[in-house]
Design an enzyme around this catalytic site. Structure first.
Site, PDB file in Angstrom:
ATOM      1  N   HIS A  82       0.733  -1.572   0.281  1.00  0.00           N
ATOM      2  CA  HIS A  82      -0.158   0.179   0.166  1.00  0.00           C
ATOM      3  C   HIS A  82       0.980   1.555  -0.579  1.00  0.00           C
ATOM      4  CE1 HIS A  82      -3.224   2.491   0.561  1.00  0.00           C
ATOM      5  NE2 HIS A  82      -2.440   3.376   1.728  1.00  0.00           N
ATOM      6  N   ASP A 161     -15.635   1.088   5.583  1.00  0.00           N
ATOM      7  CA  ASP A 161     -14.971   2.530   5.700  1.00  0.00           C
ATOM      8  C   ASP A 161     -15.025   3.252   4.009  1.00  0.00           C
ATOM      9  OD1 ASP A 161     -12.170   3.334   5.256  1.00  0.00           O
ATOM     10  OD2 ASP A 161     -12.139   2.666   3.360  1.00  0.00           O
ATOM     11  N   ARG A 168     -16.201  11.056   5.939  1.00  0.00           N
ATOM     12  CA  ARG A 168     -14.443  12.094   6.672  1.00  0.00           C
ATOM     13  C   ARG A 168     -14.308  13.282   5.960  1.00  0.00           C
ATOM     14  NH1 ARG A 168     -10.646   7.921   7.066  1.00  0.00           N
ATOM     15  NH2 ARG A 168      -9.003   9.360   7.463  1.00  0.00           N
ATOM     16  N   SER A 183      -8.362   3.192   8.368  1.00  0.00           N
ATOM     17  CA  SER A 183      -9.285   2.648   7.546  1.00  0.00           C
ATOM     18  C   SER A 183      -8.269   2.067   6.324  1.00  0.00           C
ATOM     19  CB  SER A 183      -9.547   4.207   6.850  1.00  0.00           C
ATOM     20  OG  SER A 183      -9.149   4.285   5.605  1.00  0.00           O
ATOM     21  N   LYS A 187      -9.106  -2.682   5.173  1.00  0.00           N
ATOM     22  CA  LYS A 187      -8.812  -2.980   3.815  1.00  0.00           C
ATOM     23  C   LYS A 187      -7.195  -3.476   3.701  1.00  0.00           C
ATOM     24  CE  LYS A 187      -9.050   1.422   2.339  1.00  0.00           C
ATOM     25  NZ  LYS A 187      -9.433   2.970   2.266  1.00  0.00           N
TER      26      LYS A 187
HETATM   27  N1  URA Z   1      -6.164   6.779   1.870  1.00  0.00           N
HETATM   28  C1  URA Z   1      -7.566   5.364   2.995  1.00  0.00           C
HETATM   29  O1  URA Z   1      -7.318   4.424   2.321  1.00  0.00           O
HETATM   30  N2  URA Z   1      -8.327   6.348   4.191  1.00  0.00           N
HETATM   31  C2  URA Z   1      -7.675   6.950   4.518  1.00  0.00           C
HETATM   32  O2  URA Z   1      -8.685   7.753   5.855  1.00  0.00           O
HETATM   33  C3  URA Z   1      -7.188   8.030   3.960  1.00  0.00           C
HETATM   34  C4  URA Z   1      -6.280   7.626   2.667  1.00  0.00           C
END
Ligand code: URA
Length: 433
Positions: A82, A161, A168, A183, A187
């Site tokens: 990521h 999320d 958000r 978050s 994932k």
């Molecule tokens: N990327 C994400 O997946 N979540 C966040 O909260 C911020 C950036």
């Protein structure tokens, strides 16, 4: 339980219990808790933060709001990666085939770009016919068959999320480390990989503006991974200037192909080799950093890394001829050189400005549903520390329409040129294991 009491508790700086966090996420996903109350709680979290235990409970509650992929039928080590996002960040396109060619499985779900940062899916879609939507069964089959798949995030994974992030985004509560960490990690955990590499970027083109904040976010994510018994490591990397030379979807695919052929830019190649070696070492496919880098260089030299990329493109319906001959990738109508007006050393190339300009040229979106032009973007000819002569190109702008004066000026101002050689900022500031 009354949700208003949870907001009050967090506002006063107290810790929420597992039961309270489960009540929040469950009630929010079911639509029982209204957006305005969840926004208020997120704002309180922005100011008061969360303990490690709260971050773990929030990640767990979000993870269990949807499906979790079971990759256990695949017996090879499986990794995921990521990046917190940046300008010119095409790392997944080159890194994934490189490590897959060394025997690691890569099962990756990616996102689209928004604002000045690009998204892996948009880049892949510049390859004609490339399919990003796959059923879970097809995704698993592809990982089993060729050891590599990059697809779009499934709606069934972590629905909490998706809902929370949308809220958000419009309530100025994105930039909270506990909320970001839970978050991202919910994932990643839902994807079922056993080893996770986190590339946490800092700088003007990144989400986190300082390396201190990036380090804090990385540590929060590593702590979460540990609580879930996952192997994880993080790199803190510089995003004050774009990564590599190309910014823009098809242009970045071309740069990724060149990198897989051993002809990539120095900084981008370095990032791929270091990141790849970390993954190989974490999964015991290499003994140490040097061995990992050696193995990765070997698969570049013997063509196996590029073969993996080709296999993925073919499996996902993309036009392989565009990979074997990148000149067939989409091309913008015009290529305009941005010329230097003086001699000197490039002090800075502002990643944020380059990202925003690329977006204005059509390479990115200012709104979620904007259409993008895959062929547009910018190719840097000079980067920090390079010497440029008056009249020499700083960059080449790939555009479909006449270049607006404002974009040209903004791009021009992205380059700072001075008399002295600047102090070069390291690309990889720290590796956290
Ligand atoms: N990327 C994400 O997946 N979540 C966040 O909260 C911020 C950036």
């Amino acid at each position: 339980m009354r949700f208003v009491d949870l907001i009050e508790k967090k506002k006063q700086g107290h810790h929420l219990s597992k039961e309270e966090i489960d009540y929040w996420i469950d009630g929010f996903v079911k639509g029982d808790i209204p957006d305005y109350q969840v926004s208020a709680l997120c704002m309180a979290i922005c100011f008061q933060g969360m303990s490690d235990e709260e971050q773990f409970c929030l990640t767990e509650a979000m993870l269990h709001s949807g499906k979790i992929i079971d990759l256990s039928p695949i017996h090879t080590p499986i990794c995921d990666k990521h990046s917190t996002g940046g300008v010119g960040d095409k790392t997944s396109l080159a890194l994934a085939p490189m490590v897959a060619a060394c025997g690691l499985c890569v099962a990756k779900m990616s996102g689209r770009g928004l604002g000045h940062t690009g998204g892996t899916l948009d880049k892949l879609e510049s390859i004609h016919g490339f399919q990003i939507n796959k059923s879970e069964d097809d995704f698993m089959r592809q990982v089993q068959d060729i050891g590599l798949a990059i697809v779009s995030q499934s709606d069934t994974l972590v629905p909490a999320d998706r809902l929370l992030y949308a809220l958000r985004d419009v309530s100025a509560t994105v930039d909270s480390i506990p909320l970001i960490a839970s978050s991202i990690m919910s994932k990643k955990l839902a994807m079922g990989a056993d080893t996770i590499l986190l590339d946490v970027k800092y700088g003007n083109g990144a989400f986190m503006n300082t390396s201190e904040k990036a380090r804090k976010l990385a540590q929060a994510m590593l702590d979460i991974a540990k609580r879930f018994h996952k192997k994880a490591c993080a790199m803190i990397t510089n995003m004050n200037q774009p990564l590599g030379n190309a910014v823009g979807n098809a242009l970045e695919v071309k740069e990724a192909i060149e990198t897989l052929q051993g002809k990539g830019s120095k900084d981008f190649t370095q990032l791929c080799l270091e990141a790849g070696s970390l993954l190989l070492t974490k999964t015991h496919l290499s003994q140490d950093r040097e061995d990992g880098i050696h193995k990765l260089k070997q698969v570049i030299e013997n063509g196996k890394a590029l073969e993996k990329f080709l296999a993925m493109v073919a499996y996902q319906g993309g036009d392989v001829l565009q990979i074997t001959d990148p000149n067939r990738l989409p091309k913008a109508n015009m290529q305009i050189e941005l010329l230097s007006t003086k001699n000197g050393f490039v002090q800075d190339v502002c990643a944020h400005t380059i990202g925003v300009s690329a977006m204005k040229l059509g390479a990115g979106r200012s709104q979620k549903h904007d259409h993008i032009q895959h062929e547009t973007g910018i190719v840097l000819k000079k980067k920090q520390g390079d010497f440029v002569q008056k009249g020499e190109a700083l960059a080449v702008i790939h555009t479909n329409q006449a270049l607006e004066e404002q974009i040209r000026n903004e791009l021009f101002n992205a380059f700072t040129i001075g008399d002295a050689m600047p102090q070069i900022q390291p690309l990889i500031e720290e590796v956290m294991l």
